[in-house]
Scaffold this active site. Structure first.
Site, PDB file in Angstrom:
ATOM      1  N   ASP A 111       0.471 -39.384 -29.911  1.00 31.40           N
ATOM      2  CA  ASP A 111       0.277 -40.696 -29.281  1.00 31.40           C
ATOM      3  C   ASP A 111       0.993 -40.883 -27.936  1.00 31.40           C
ATOM      4  OD1 ASP A 111      -0.292 -40.730 -31.968  1.00 31.40           O
ATOM      5  OD2 ASP A 111       1.026 -42.391 -32.444  1.00 31.40           O
TER       6      ASP A 111
HETATM    7  N1  DQQ Z   1       1.468 -41.394 -34.972  1.00 34.71           N
HETATM    8  C1  DQQ Z   1       0.653 -42.375 -35.629  1.00 34.71           C
HETATM    9  C2  DQQ Z   1       1.510 -43.589 -35.597  1.00 34.71           C
HETATM   10  C3  DQQ Z   1       2.880 -43.059 -35.803  1.00 34.71           C
HETATM   11  C4  DQQ Z   1       2.833 -41.790 -35.019  1.00 34.71           C
HETATM   12  C5  DQQ Z   1      -0.681 -42.545 -34.965  1.00 34.71           C
HETATM   13  C6  DQQ Z   1       3.656 -40.686 -35.616  1.00 34.71           C
HETATM   14  O1  DQQ Z   1       1.155 -44.537 -36.581  1.00 34.71           O
HETATM   15  O2  DQQ Z   1       3.877 -43.931 -35.355  1.00 34.71           O
HETATM   16  O3  DQQ Z   1      -1.231 -41.332 -34.555  1.00 34.71           O
HETATM   17  O4  DQQ Z   1       3.615 -39.545 -34.805  1.00 34.71           O
END
Ligand code: DQQ
Length: 582
Positions: A63
């Site tokens: 992300d």
């Molecule tokens: N990736 C998710 C999120 C979390 C993060 C979404 C963990 O919900 O915080 O891809 O790497």
């Protein structure tokens, strides 16, 4: 990715599985299955490493986190595994840029260090406080192995440093814990906060305990230190866990200028609420009205959370985040484009994940959806151009666009459909499932008006090619022709063990004039496409085994029964920007 496991009753899991598309599970299994022993040489070729899309020199990324503009620099933080090409050991890596295209890598911004983030520092956002200082809100994992999720704050150690190199975690952490009524393992990804009536507000994504109700949990604070949960979430729907919520105002329909996240009242036409559904791995949004006194957000389309859902992108694009750019007064969208190859491939390559090209985002003139377009700075990378004009492509024909190396290129095409008479009838059974329709009617299935579009990353013998195309149906919803946009990678590669879903979305455009445009950003193992000026966007990750580098070709094709004219095609080879030292 190795994300938190579902903490749901078995019946709920079964229901979710039924609701979910098959493609999601194919992708998931590819990401988690054991490494296959053989990795073809082409997969590890540097010619498949993207050239102008954001990525670090190596390892796993997911992300985008907390993008912001500060004292002359754009900052992008992102979820990063410093130890390998699979999800794990996640920290906030940090890069800076003057133009969102050329990137310089800095030291990581946030790593686990306090009791409330000791086992992980997950996604979050940045807010510019009243004194101009940025604050990061992020999710920490506070207990080993249980994914117990807690919200934390980090502040710059030295706010006069435009590069914001060091961040501290104040003693008053955490700022929100999973009390009763909150599912402690489904409670994460705080948004940028907005200010109204003397109080800050922010959202945290959640899943109501014991239910399938995804929610945007609302918090308020007077001082940005003490946060109190509102009685009701800002919004919720029976769709499963909402990851990475995002909430922001947009200016009047058609106006391309962006608004600060706290803007309210005059000048604000609508608000947008986005959630990333862990269940389907797509980013969905609604356009609606926000009342900051009643603390209510109401989508304009009452069924828009579950039926004919709007997506930022109908392809490989997830966990996105927007921010307001005060320099150019625009809102910019960043999103993670995961791999579609296998874990074994990623380990062999030594890298996994890229960010999509930053996109300007604004409210469509219809007021019903958003429009996205690659930021104008990208055009600085355009090199050698090729132009084609007024070329008719007859049914079953195709022509090659020559004179450039298209494996790293930007291609814009304006099509004109000679007549809509032969458009196939539309079966309303597919109105909620463009992907299924496109899966059945792929690029090689002959139609009336279309399929027509581009074959990109095509091998010389056309055995390998990714098709990005339109297909027009008549008598659709509301009597209007229905335009389908698809990205069909089913023939993109001869390499085994690739996830090759046909991605698709409907395009809400008036095609009665016969005109429709397509822009594709081709970058070695990614094809990022914008239909009808950015009304519908599809990003696909593809890994040709033959159509690599200079052996990749570009064609315009027409597999319909109606002549299509290319009134204008402009393509540019794209230069490589500074990319984190790689
Ligand atoms: N990736 C998710 C999120 C979390 C993060 C979404 C963990 O919900 O915080 O891809 O790497």
């Amino acid at each position: 990715m190795g994300n938190p496991k579902w903490a749901l009753a078995p019946w709920a899991v079964l229901l979710l599985l039924q609701l979910s598309s098959a493609s999601h599970h194919t992708r998931r299994s590819l990401e988690t299955e054991a490494a296959s022993p053989s990795v073809p040489a082409s997969i590890v070729s540097p010619l498949l490493r993207t050239g102008y899309h954001f990525q670090p020199p190596m390892n796993w990324i997911n992300d985008p986190n907390g993008p912001l503009y500060y004292k002359g620099w754009y900052h992008l933080f992102y979820q990063y595994n410093p130890k390998g090409a699979v999800w794990g050991n996640i920290i906030w890596a940090h890069s800076v840029s003057r133009d969102l295209i050329n990137w310089i890598a800095l030291e990581p911004a946030i790593t686990p260090s306090i009791p409330t983030d000791k086992y992980g520092v997950w996604s979050g956002s940045t807010t510019i406080l009243h004194d101009g200082t940025p604050a990061i809100l992020y999710t920490g994992i506070g207990r080993p192995d249980t994914n117990y999720q807690i919200q934390n704050i980090a502040l710059p150690k030295n706010a006069s440093d435009p590069l914001l190199r060091e961040w501290t975690k104040p003693d008053y952490n955490p700022i929100a814990v999973p009390v009763a009524g909150i599912n402690a393992t489904q409670f994460r990804d705080p948004t940028t906060a907005w200010f109204a009536g003397g109080r800050w507000r922010m959202l945290v994504g959640g899943l109501r305990p014991g239910t399938l109700r995804g929610e945007a949990i609302l918090y308020r604070s007077r001082d940005f230190k003490h946060w109190v949960r509102a009685k009701h979430p800002l919004h919720s729907a029976l769709t499963g866990m909402w990851e990475c919520p995002d909430f922001y105002p947009v200016a009047k329909a058609g106006a391309e200028r962006g608004l600060d996240t706290s803007a309210y009242g005059a000048g604000v036409a609508k608000h947008v609420l986005k959630n990333s559904l862990d269940l389907t791995r797509y980013d969905y949004y609604t356009v609606g009205t926000y009342d900051n006194t009643a603390e209510r957000y109401v989508p304009d389309n009452p069924t828009g959370d579950v039926y004919r859902r709007l997506q930022y992108d109908y392809g490989n694009f997830y966990a996105s985040k927007t921010f307001f750019d005060p320099v150019k007064q625009r809102r910019i969208l960043l999103g993670w484009a995961n791999e579609s190859d296998s874990v074994a491939h990623d380990k062999a390559k030594g890298w996994a994940g890229i960010q999509a090209i930053p996109r300007k985002i604004w409210l469509d003139p219809s007021g019903k959806q958003l429009v996205q377009w690659p930021i104008e700075e990208l055009e600085k990378l355009r090199g050698k151009p090729v132009n084609v004009g007024d070329k008719v492509v007859m049914p079953g024909q195709h022509f090659e666009v020559t004179g450039l190396h298209s494996y790293q290129s930007d291609v814009e095409v304006s099509f004109e459909v000679s007549s809509l008479d032969k458009a196939e009838p539309f079966d309303p059974a597919y109105i909620n499932d463009a992907q299924k329709l496109c899966g059945m009617k792929g690029a090689d299935v002959k139609g009336g008006v279309g399929p027509f579009g581009l074959w990109v990353l095509a091998s010389a013998d056309l055995a390998e090619k990714t098709a990005v195309f339109f297909r027009v149906f008549k008598d659709g919803y509301g009597g209007k022709p229905v335009v389908l946009m698809c990205s069909d990678p089913s023939k993109s590669s001869l390499t085994p063990d690739l996830y090759k879903p046909t991605f698709a979305g409907f395009v809400d455009t008036d095609i009665s004039s016969g005109k429709i445009s397509l822009r594709s950003l081709i970058d070695r193992s990614v094809v990022e496409s914008f239909g009808a000026g950015g009304k519908t966007c599809i990003l696909s990750r593809v890994y040709p085994s033959m159509a690599l580098g200079k052996d990749a070709h570009l064609h315009v094709f027409n597999n319909g029964a109606t002549d299509i004219k290319v009134s204008r095609l402009a393509a540019w080879e794209m230069k490589k920007p500074l990319m984190n030292g790689a």
